[in-house]
Enzyme design. Sequence first.
Site, short mmCIF file in Angstrom:
data_model
loop_
_atom_site.label_atom_id
_atom_site.label_comp_id
_atom_site.label_asym_id
_atom_site.label_seq_id
_atom_site.Cartn_x
_atom_site.Cartn_y
_atom_site.Cartn_z
N GLU A 22 51.87 35.56 28.05
CA GLU A 22 51.41 36.72 28.69
C GLU A 22 52.62 37.33 29.47
OE1 GLU A 22 47.85 35.55 30.86
OE2 GLU A 22 46.80 36.12 29.44
N ASP A 67 39.95 31.01 26.34
CA ASP A 67 40.40 31.17 27.90
C ASP A 67 39.08 31.05 28.63
OD1 ASP A 67 41.52 31.87 30.30
OD2 ASP A 67 42.10 33.78 29.68
N GLU A 90 42.80 21.40 32.13
CA GLU A 90 42.72 22.53 32.95
C GLU A 90 41.55 23.13 33.04
OE1 GLU A 90 46.10 25.45 32.95
OE2 GLU A 90 44.95 26.83 33.85
N GLU A 104 36.36 33.42 36.79
CA GLU A 104 36.75 34.69 36.23
C GLU A 104 36.00 35.52 35.27
OE1 GLU A 104 40.68 34.29 34.27
OE2 GLU A 104 40.84 36.31 33.50
C1 GCV Z 1 47.45 33.50 35.60
C2 GCV Z 1 44.09 34.75 31.95
C3 GCV Z 1 43.89 35.34 33.05
C4 GCV Z 1 44.97 35.62 33.90
C5 GCV Z 1 45.75 34.17 33.80
C6 GCV Z 1 45.83 33.61 32.40
C7 GCV Z 1 46.54 32.10 32.55
O1 GCV Z 1 44.69 35.62 30.79
O2 GCV Z 1 43.08 36.50 32.86
O3 GCV Z 1 45.01 35.89 35.17
O4 GCV Z 1 47.16 34.14 34.40
O5 GCV Z 1 44.84 33.26 31.91
O6 GCV Z 1 45.83 31.13 32.59
O7 GCV Z 1 47.82 31.92 32.75
#
Ligand code: GCV
Length: 716
Positions: free
Chosen positions: A307, A381, A403, A409
Site C-alpha cells: 500500500e 483484510d 495478526e 475497521e
Molecule cells: C495500516 C488495511 C487498512 C489500512 C492498514 C492496512 C494494513 O488496508 O485499511 O488502514 O494500514 O490494512 O494492514 O497495513
Amino acid sequence: MISLRLIFLAFIISFSAIAQKDYKLWLQYDKTTNAALASEYKNQLQGIVSLGNSETSKISLKELETGLFNMLENKPEVFPEIKGENKIIVGSKSSLTSEIQKAVGSDFDKINEEGFIIKSISLKNKKHILITAKNDIGVLYGVYNFLRLLQTNKSIQNLNIIEAPKTNIRILNHWDNLDRTVERGYAGFSLWNWQKLPDFIDQRYIDYARANASVGINGTVLTNVNANALILTPQYLEKVEALANVFRPYGIKVYLTARFSAPIEIGGLKTADPKDVDVANWWKNKAAEIYKRIPDFGGFLVKANSEGQPGPQNYGRDHVDGANMLADAVAPFGGVIMWRAFVYSEHDVNDRAKQAYAEFQPYDGKFKDNVIVQVKNGAIDFQPREPFHPLFGAMPKTPLMMEFQITQEYLGFSTHLVYLPKLYQEVLESDTYQKGKGSLVAKVVDGTLDQHKLTGIAGVSNIGNDLNWTGHPFAQANWYGFGRLAWDPYLDSETIADEWLRCTFSNNENFIKPIKEMMMQSREAVVNYMTPLGLHHIMDTGHHYGPGPWVSNLSRPEWNPVYYHKADKNGIGFDRSKTGTNATAQYASEVEKIFDNPATCPEKDLLWFHHVSWDYKLKNGQTLWNGMALKYQEGVDQVKEMQNIWNRTKPYVDAERFKEVEMLLNIQYKESKWWRDACLLYFQQFSGKELPKGVEKPNETLEYFKSLKFPFAPGN
Ligand code: GCV
C-alpha cells in the site's frame, strides 16, 4: 450559592463514578457477594507474605492488596515471613526457602520463563497458598490469575494450577500516528502524548500496562505500520525510552515500526537499498543507539512494499533481503523483526487473495532466525469472515505469527457490539492439513506443528484515550479476549466471555447467561447483516464505514467492492475455484477439495470461493437470492434480539453502562438495517427478483443510500 456548589460536587462525583466503572475494565474487583465463598476466601487468606523486592514484585503485592481489599472488604495484613497458617505466599523460585521449594516439587520443570504455579501447600502442617514462578513476571501473571479465581467466584481450596503461555510474543500493534490520530482507531486519540513525554508520565500509561499484564500481553508496538521515520530520531527515542521504563516492570517490551526509507529520510543517505553497506551500517548503528537507551527493546515491525510503503523492492531486492538486513542489525541485542506479509499490488492482475501467498511462500526457510513473518488471519483484510490465510499451511520452515484486528475497521467501528474472540477461535481452530488432519492454525502459531521456538500473536489495538479505553464497553472484551487467546490459542471463546463478564460486570447468573449468549451470537449477527454467505469487502470507500457494494470507480481495481462480489445477472460471488482464479490450490489438497466444490464448500464461505447463480439451491432449500436476503434479515433480527436481551438486564448493571450499551445497540440496530437495505437493493438490480417473505421492505431508495457521505468518519 451553597446548593450550586453541592450540585457541582454531586456532578463531579457521579461523573467520576461513571468514568471509574468503565475505566477499570475487567479489574473491577467488586465485593464478593456470595456469603459462603466470601467466608472461604477470608479463612484462607489471612495475610500476604511477599518474598520479592523487585519493581515487579511490588506490583504483585500491590495488586493482591488492592484485589483482596476490594473483594473481601478488609485490608490484608502483609507479613515479612511465614507465621501461623492460611497465608498467601508470593515469590519467584529463587526467593523460596528450600522447604517451600520441596513443596513445589518438579512443577517448575513444567513451566517456561513466563509461566506460574498456584498451589495449596502445607508447611509444618499448616496450610497456605503459594503463587510462584521462575521469574517475578510469572509471579505477577500468577497473581492476576489467582485474583481472577476470586473475581469469577471459584473455590480456592486444593489449588494446583500450572500454567505457561503458549506463545512468546503476545503483542498489541498500535496504528498510532505521531500527531496522535489513530489509523482505524475509533476510541479517541492515541494514548501516547508525545508532546509531554518524556517528563510527564500519564497515569494512563501505567494503567495500560497493568491491564495488559493482567491478561499476559507482553509487547506493544507503539507506532503505526504506515510508519514515520521520526520515531527513530533521538528526540522521539527519548520519549519511547520513558514509556519502556513504565512498561518494563509489567513485563511489556516496547517495539517500533521501522520505515524502510528511514536511512534517507533521517539518516542523510542517498539510498535505503538493503544490500548497500552504508544502509546496513546505518541500521546497525540505529539499533545500537536504541538498545543503549532501552536494553530490552523488542525489535521492529515492518510493513514494506505494501500500500505504497517503501521497501526492498524499490531497489530491486526482495522481502528476504530487507528482513534479513534488519534482523542482522537487532540480532546482537536479542531483537526480532516482525515482517508483515500483507502485500498486494495493482500491477498484479492476479486475484488479490492469492498475492501474499504467491509472493511469500517461495521465501519459506530463507529468513534469518530472528525474523517472524506476520500474517493476517485471512487473505484479504480483516473482513467479518474470511477463510484462514493459506500461508498458515504453507511455510513450515518459517515462524509465522498471527495478526488479528481488534479494532473494528470492517465490523461497525466501536459502535457495534461484536465479540471478536469467536472470530479468532474460528481461525485458530481451522485445519490447514499441512501435516495431515489436526494441523490447526493454532499449532502453526504456537510453533508446535513445525517446532519453531519464535512464536507470536499480534492484535491491532482498539485502544484510545476514550474514558472507557475502547469506545464501546463490550469492545473491552475484545482486548481482553485477544490477550487470553494470545496466551493460550486453544482457549474456548465462550469460557473467555464468561470470565470477562464476571470480572467486568457481575457474577449473577441471571445476567451472565443471557449476556454471554448475546456475545456469542454477536459475531454471526454482524456477518449476517454485512457480508453473509462469504461476501466480503463491500464496504464504502476510504473510511470503510457502512455499505458500498456499488463502488467501482477507485484507481486500483482491487479496492473496488465490485471486484469482490462480481454480481451480475447470472449470479454473485468470486470464483476462486479451478474454474476461476484457482486460489483454492493454495491450500493443502484436503482443504482445496472441500473449498473447490460448491457442494462441499461451507456455505459460510460460498461466495468467497464461488460465483453461483441467483437460483442456486442452498442446503436449507432456499434459492441463493432468497437465502441471502433472509440472512440479511436474520442479522437485523439478531441485533433486535440483542437489544431485548440487554434491556432485560437493567437490574443487574450500573445505570451508566446500561445506558451506554443501550444507546450503542440502538445505533447498531439502525445501521444493521442500513446494511441490509442498501445491499439488497443494490444486488436486486442484478437478481431481478422480489424480496422473499419475511424480509422487511426498505424505507429508502438505492439512490439515497448511494448519496450518503461521511467526510469526517473517524480512523481514516
Ligand atoms: C495500516 C488495511 C487498512 C489500512 C492498514 C492496512 C494494513 O488496508 O485499511 O488502514 O494500514 O490494512 O494492514 O497495513
